[in-house]
Every structure is written in structure tokens, then in C-alpha cells.
Design a protein around this motif. Structure first.
Motif, PDB file in Angstrom:
ATOM      1  N   TRP A 257       0.270  -7.929  -4.788  1.00 23.13           N
ATOM      2  CA  TRP A 257       0.394  -6.544  -4.351  1.00 23.13           C
ATOM      3  C   TRP A 257      -0.902  -5.774  -4.589  1.00 23.13           C
ATOM      4  O   TRP A 257      -1.661  -6.036  -5.508  1.00 23.13           O
ATOM      5  CB  TRP A 257       1.572  -5.853  -5.029  1.00 23.13           C
ATOM      6  CG  TRP A 257       1.606  -5.902  -6.528  1.00 23.13           C
ATOM      7  CD1 TRP A 257       0.646  -6.386  -7.358  1.00 23.13           C
ATOM      8  CD2 TRP A 257       2.682  -5.471  -7.351  1.00 23.13           C
ATOM      9  NE1 TRP A 257       1.062  -6.271  -8.665  1.00 23.13           N
ATOM     10  CE2 TRP A 257       2.298  -5.700  -8.688  1.00 23.13           C
ATOM     11  CE3 TRP A 257       3.911  -4.878  -7.112  1.00 23.13           C
ATOM     12  CZ2 TRP A 257       3.115  -5.382  -9.768  1.00 23.13           C
ATOM     13  CZ3 TRP A 257       4.722  -4.567  -8.190  1.00 23.13           C
ATOM     14  CH2 TRP A 257       4.330  -4.817  -9.495  1.00 23.13           C
ATOM     15  N   THR A 269       6.722   5.116  -7.449  1.00 17.17           N
ATOM     16  CA  THR A 269       7.593   3.945  -7.582  1.00 17.17           C
ATOM     17  C   THR A 269       9.045   4.387  -7.700  1.00 17.17           C
ATOM     18  O   THR A 269       9.395   5.178  -8.584  1.00 17.17           O
ATOM     19  CB  THR A 269       7.207   3.123  -8.826  1.00 17.17           C
ATOM     20  OG1 THR A 269       5.832   2.729  -8.721  1.00 17.17           O
ATOM     21  CG2 THR A 269       8.089   1.892  -8.954  1.00 17.17           C
ATOM     22  N   GLU A 345      10.358  -9.782  -3.873  1.00 18.36           N
ATOM     23  CA  GLU A 345      10.009  -8.370  -3.681  1.00 18.36           C
ATOM     24  C   GLU A 345      10.812  -7.479  -4.627  1.00 18.36           C
ATOM     25  O   GLU A 345      10.257  -6.590  -5.278  1.00 18.36           O
ATOM     26  CB  GLU A 345      10.269  -7.965  -2.229  1.00 18.36           C
ATOM     27  CG  GLU A 345       9.954  -6.511  -1.932  1.00 18.36           C
ATOM     28  CD  GLU A 345      10.158  -6.144  -0.470  1.00 18.36           C
ATOM     29  OE1 GLU A 345      10.389  -4.946  -0.192  1.00 18.36           O
ATOM     30  OE2 GLU A 345      10.095  -7.047   0.383  1.00 18.36           O
ATOM     31  N   LYS A 349       9.174  -5.052  -7.628  1.00 16.92           N
ATOM     32  CA  LYS A 349       9.413  -3.604  -7.607  1.00 16.92           C
ATOM     33  C   LYS A 349      10.131  -3.172  -8.880  1.00 16.92           C
ATOM     34  O   LYS A 349       9.798  -2.139  -9.475  1.00 16.92           O
ATOM     35  CB  LYS A 349      10.230  -3.236  -6.378  1.00 16.92           C
ATOM     36  CG  LYS A 349       9.447  -3.298  -5.078  1.00 16.92           C
ATOM     37  CD  LYS A 349      10.309  -2.911  -3.883  1.00 16.92           C
ATOM     38  CE  LYS A 349       9.486  -2.862  -2.604  1.00 16.92           C
ATOM     39  NZ  LYS A 349      10.322  -2.539  -1.418  1.00 16.92           N
ATOM     40  N   LEU A 374       2.003   1.570  -5.093  1.00 17.95           N
ATOM     41  CA  LEU A 374       1.589   1.010  -3.816  1.00 17.95           C
ATOM     42  C   LEU A 374       0.689   1.999  -3.084  1.00 17.95           C
ATOM     43  O   LEU A 374       0.691   3.196  -3.374  1.00 17.95           O
ATOM     44  CB  LEU A 374       2.809   0.684  -2.970  1.00 17.95           C
ATOM     45  CG  LEU A 374       3.772  -0.376  -3.528  1.00 17.95           C
ATOM     46  CD1 LEU A 374       4.991  -0.506  -2.631  1.00 17.95           C
ATOM     47  CD2 LEU A 374       3.073  -1.725  -3.693  1.00 17.95           C
ATOM     48  N   TRP A 385       4.610  -2.718   1.757  1.00 17.49           N
ATOM     49  CA  TRP A 385       4.711  -3.912   0.898  1.00 17.49           C
ATOM     50  C   TRP A 385       3.889  -5.042   1.513  1.00 17.49           C
ATOM     51  O   TRP A 385       3.845  -5.182   2.742  1.00 17.49           O
ATOM     52  CB  TRP A 385       6.171  -4.333   0.741  1.00 17.49           C
ATOM     53  CG  TRP A 385       6.349  -5.396  -0.310  1.00 17.49           C
ATOM     54  CD1 TRP A 385       6.553  -6.724  -0.116  1.00 17.49           C
ATOM     55  CD2 TRP A 385       6.298  -5.212  -1.727  1.00 17.49           C
ATOM     56  NE1 TRP A 385       6.617  -7.385  -1.321  1.00 17.49           N
ATOM     57  CE2 TRP A 385       6.468  -6.469  -2.329  1.00 17.49           C
ATOM     58  CE3 TRP A 385       6.112  -4.086  -2.548  1.00 17.49           C
ATOM     59  CZ2 TRP A 385       6.477  -6.654  -3.707  1.00 17.49           C
ATOM     60  CZ3 TRP A 385       6.107  -4.274  -3.932  1.00 17.49           C
ATOM     61  CH2 TRP A 385       6.296  -5.536  -4.491  1.00 17.49           C
TER      62      TRP A 385
END
Length: 498
Positions: A257, A269, A345, A349, A374, A385
Motif C-alpha cells: 500500500w 482511515t 485487504e 485496513k 491512503l 486501494w
């Protein structure tokens, strides 16, 4: 035709020294509009496949790049791996070297193989657009049931899930998974060979040591001290065999990432909808036992990318890798793989949210983690993503020449007379499993062993002649698990693709 093609490819070579997936359509009877014919059909639009296409186009061939990725070409190179694992930069030649030179040109300076995903994508797209004889077909997954038509040892065509049929004189499988190779009945392996197979020392089960990046004393049980309560999620009772024995487990995957601490570009986030704090109990216990939480993923200046970003890769014993989550990926169908990709994923996260918010994480670490998020200017087509899961290892072909640790370390008894490129990065395997040893959690399967620049044989990308005679396999090539840990670098995949 085959011998002529081999001689051309070898001559040129010697001169050059799995994403969140949408729903897939069922393939039906192909219509005339769905039939495509080219000199060369390349399955896999990652950097290796794109470089292969450019080389073929320069040779005057018509080329189809059939890419299963629904979002963009480039694979990991445009999917988050911006802090390139290089090894010795001097052995990167040919079109791979030209790619990195074009990256430098895009920035107007030498960025030392560190770049943003969006810039890598722009470079590759503009490069492909220079050639009228390259056609790229995006979001075209191979039909894994009956998508490869064979005539003896020749591939006649491949069919995708949408029903498109691609015919060619020559095929390349540049995918990270080796699907075309496998469905063409080429011999391959998954997992770790026993050390005895090739006389290696880094293959097979490694056992567990105190050098695995975990602090000592992590209790493995749901209720600490109570074996009857069961093991924590992701922890196995033992290694499943003796040190040096083989198994079919593959090393951990993750997403590379791209994070930023630039508040003008950082996305906040959010807590994942399916978040379960129990999935992070091992992480929290490790932090409480002394795991340096501030180093769980890479944010150091050494990993910085242009644009105030960082390739925040896996960095210690419990990090962005979902250890044990990759086992079913190599042989999985598209639905299975999509679930595995989503699980990775979700895990990452949740990892970031945990580090930013869980009260068991030291406050100073939480405050530091909250600085990162991100990027608003990366991967917009995939909700910001990364567009490619890091398939560090999947299938590996078994051909007449197998690259082993003896090649990587230039053992004098192994001579490569038909080199098409060089590798130089250390033999590197990430964790393969968490196990219980001496009543505590340890990680097993990782190693990092030095190499010196070594030659890679042309025979390692060519299937056995009695299996398939018009296929080259530059990514899932013929290598042991130990050696593949060195080869599996994007610059090397580009060189082998060319």
C-alpha cells in the motif's frame, strides 16, 4: 516455425544481457467477433508482460496482451511496489533499464528506482501507445475450466471468461499465478521442496528461531495459559513436519500500500465494516511483549517515494503480511481468489485502524500511526486501494533446467551457458506460518540469504519439449522455492519477459 522463433528469442535475449475482482461472466460459444489472432499472445499484463510485448512489437510481431487485472496494466509495478527491490542495479539491462530511465525522465531527476504508482502507470501506458501492433485486453481472466485448447504439444488458443478466444503462433504466460502454463499441462510445483530434492539448505520447512521478528513469550491460546480454549486465529500447533521437509504452503502475501502523512493528500482511515478485534489479538499481544509497534510497517525515509509518500511494506514479525492467508490462492478459481484478495485487504485496513485506535497500542504509537493514510491521488479506480495483491510466489514450472540456490550463489558445479538475464537480490522468503514452539508463538518459513549476481538460463523459462512447444514462462519459471525468493523481483521479471 518453432525452431526459428526460439532462435530469434534467444538471440535477442542474449543481446539484452491477483486485486479486488468484479463479477465474472460465464464464457459461452464464441462468435466471430470474439475471435482474435496474433503472432504472439501474452497472458498477463504486469510489467513482465508489457515489456515482453514491447520487445515483440519491436521485432515486428503482432501482439495481444490479455490481462486478468480489471484495473490497469503493470501488475505490482503500477500497483504499489514503488520502492523497488533491486539488488545490484548494474545487472538490470535492456528494456527494464529503459523503463527506469523513463521513470527518471518523468520526474526530471534520478529517483533511484523509487516512484509513485501513478507515474509508473503513465510511463507504461505511453510506452505501449508508441506501438500500433500491440493490443491490450483488460479484465480478461482465463477460463480455468476449459480455456486452453491444445493440439498435441502446441497451444492453439486461450479463452477468457468473457468468451473471447485468442489464437497465436507463440504464447507467453507472464501471469503471477502461472494459469496458462498449468492449463497447458506443463509440470509445476507449489510450495517448498524438501532440501533433499536439489541438495539445498534454504528450502523446505525452516523451523522457528528467535530471529523471526517476534518477541518471546507470546501466549498462543485464546485464553492465555489455557490450551483447552484453542489457538489464536492463524496459529498452528506445530510446523507440520521436520526441518528441511517439503510442504505445499506458500509464503505470505500482502498489498504494497502507498501511504502518506501529507494531510492535504491523506484519506482518513475508517473502521472496516467487518472488523473483529480478535483478528488482531496476536498483534496486540506481540506489542505488549515488546514488538516495536512504530516499525510494524515501513515508514522510514529510506522507503520514501516522491510526492511525500511511502511504500509501507511488511517490516517485522507481525505486519502487513496476512500469514497463512495465501495457501489456497495458487490453485484457486476466480471466486476463491477474489475472497482471498478481499481478506488481505480487510486485514490491512483493520491493521491500520487498530494501530491508530486500539487503547492497547501505546499512545505515542497511535498518534504516529494516525499521521498516515491512503493517498487521494492513487488508485482512484479501486477506491484508492492498490490494484494488485502481491503474489510473492504461486506455481513454479519444472523444466529441463531448475534454478536453485546453487545457481544463485554461483556454485562452481553449475554452469549457465544460455543466460538471458541476471538476478542479484538476496534469496528472500517471508513468513509462511505461525506455530507454537516451547509454549509460545513463533514464525516459521522466513529466510534472507545473500547472493552474488548470477545468470538465469533460457531453459528455465521453456517448458519441457514433450509438454508444450510454443510457450515461454518468464514469471512462474522453473526455480526452487529458495531460488525463486531471489528471482521474484519486478526488474528481473521485466528482463525475463524481454
Amino acid at each position: 516455425m518453432w525452431k526459428k522463433m526460439l532462435s530469434v528469442v534467444l538471440a535477442v535475449a542474449l543481446l539484452m544481457t491477483g486485486m479486488s475482482l468484479p463479477a465474472f461472466a460465464d464464457s459461452g460459444q464464441a462468435t466471430e467477433e470474439d475471435m482474435y489472432t496474433y503472432d504472439i499472445v501474452i497472458y498477463g499484463g504486469n510489467a513482465s508482460g508489457i515489456i515482453a510485448a514491447i520487445q515483440a512489437a519491436r521485432m515486428g510481431k503482432t501482439v495481444a496482451v490479455v490481462d486478468p487485472n480489471p484495473y490497469r496494466i503493470g501488475g505490482m509495478t503500477t500497483g504499489g511496489l514503488g520502492d523497488t527491490d533491486v539488488g545490484s542495479a548494474g545487472v538490470i539491462g535492456g528494456l527494464a533499464k529503459e523503463f527506469y530511465e523513463r521513470i527518471n525522465e518523468a520526474y526530471g531527476k534520478n529517483v533511484n528506482h523509487k516512484f509513485e504508482a501513478k507515474v509508473a502507470l503513465q510511463v507504461l501506458e505511453e510506452w505501449v501507445a508508441e506501438y500500433d501492433n500491440i493490443e491490450v485486453f483488460q479484465n480478461e481472466q482465463l477460463n480455468l475450466s476449459d480455456g486452453v485448447e491444445m493440439d498435441g504439444t502446441k497451444i492453439v488458443s486461450l479463452t477468457t471468461m468473457s468468451g473471447k478466444v485468442f489464437k497465436g503462433d507463440m504464447f507467453l504466460d507472464c501471469s503471477y499465478e502461472g494459469d496458462l502454463m498449468a492449463k497447458a499441462n506443463v509440470t509445476y510445483v507449489i510450495g517448498r521442496e524438501s532440501n533433499d530434492v536439489y541438495g539445498e539448505t534454504f528450502n523446505g520447512i525452516t523451523g522457528a528461531t528467535d530471529m523471526d521478528g517476534l518477541p518471546s513469550g507470546i501466549d498462543p491460546y485464546i485464553v492465555p495459559g489455557d490450551p483447552e480454549s484453542g489457538l489464536l486465529p492463524g496459529v498452528n500447533a506445530d510446523a507440520g513436519g521436520e526441518v528441511g521437509e517439503g510442504d505445499n504452503r506458500v509464503q505470505a502475501y500482502n498489498f504494497r500500500w502507498t501511504l502518506t502523512n501529507d494531510s492535504s493528500n491523506r484519506l482518513e482511515t475508517e473502521k472496516p465494516e467487518n472488523y473483529d478485534v480478535a483478528d488482531y489479538e496476536l498483534l496486540l499481544r506481540a506489542i505488549e511483549k515488546g514488538l516495536p509497534a512504530s516499525k510494524i510497517f515501513k515508514t522510514a525515509s529510506a522507503n520514501a517515494l516522491p510526492g511525500n509518500k511511502v511504500d509501507a511494506n511488511n517490516n517485522c514479525g507481525i505486519s502487513t503480511d496476512l500469514v497463512g492467508g495465501s495457501y489456497d490462492y495458487p490453485e484457486g478459481d476466480w471466486e476463491t481468489r477474489a475472497k482471498i484478495v478481499q481478506a488481505h485487504e480487510d486485514y490491512q485496513k483493520g491493521l491500520l485502524w487498530t494501530l491508530q485506535n486500539n487503547p492497547r497500542v501505546p499512545e505515542n504509537v497511535r498518534n504516529e500511526a494516525k499521521k498516515y493514510g491512503l493517498c487521494n491521488d492513487e488508485f482512484a479506480e479501486n477506491d484508492y486501494w492498490p490494484t494488485q495483491i502481491y503474489v510473492r510466489e504461486s506455481r513454479r514450472m519444472v523444466s529441463d533446467f531448475v534454478v536453485t540456490q546453487h545457481v544463485c550463489r554461483q556454485n562452481s558445479t553449475v554452469y549457465v551457458e544460455d543466460s538471458i538475464g541476471m538476478g542479484s537480490y538476496s534469496m528472500d522468503s517471508h513468513h509462511i506460518q505461525y506455530i507454537v514452539k516451547d509454549g509460545q508463538v513463533r514464525a516459521e518459513g522466513d529466510f534472507f540469504a545473500a547472493t552474488s549476481p548470477y545468470s538465469i538460463s533460457y531453459r528455465s523459462i521453456v517448458p519441457k519439449a514433450n509438454e508444450c512447444t510454443n510457450l515461454l514462462v518468464p514469471v512462474c519459471l522453473s526455480a526452487s522455492h529458495a531460488a525463486y525468493g531471489s528471482i521474484r523481483m519486478e526488474p528481473v521479471f521485466m528482463v525475463l519477459g524481454q
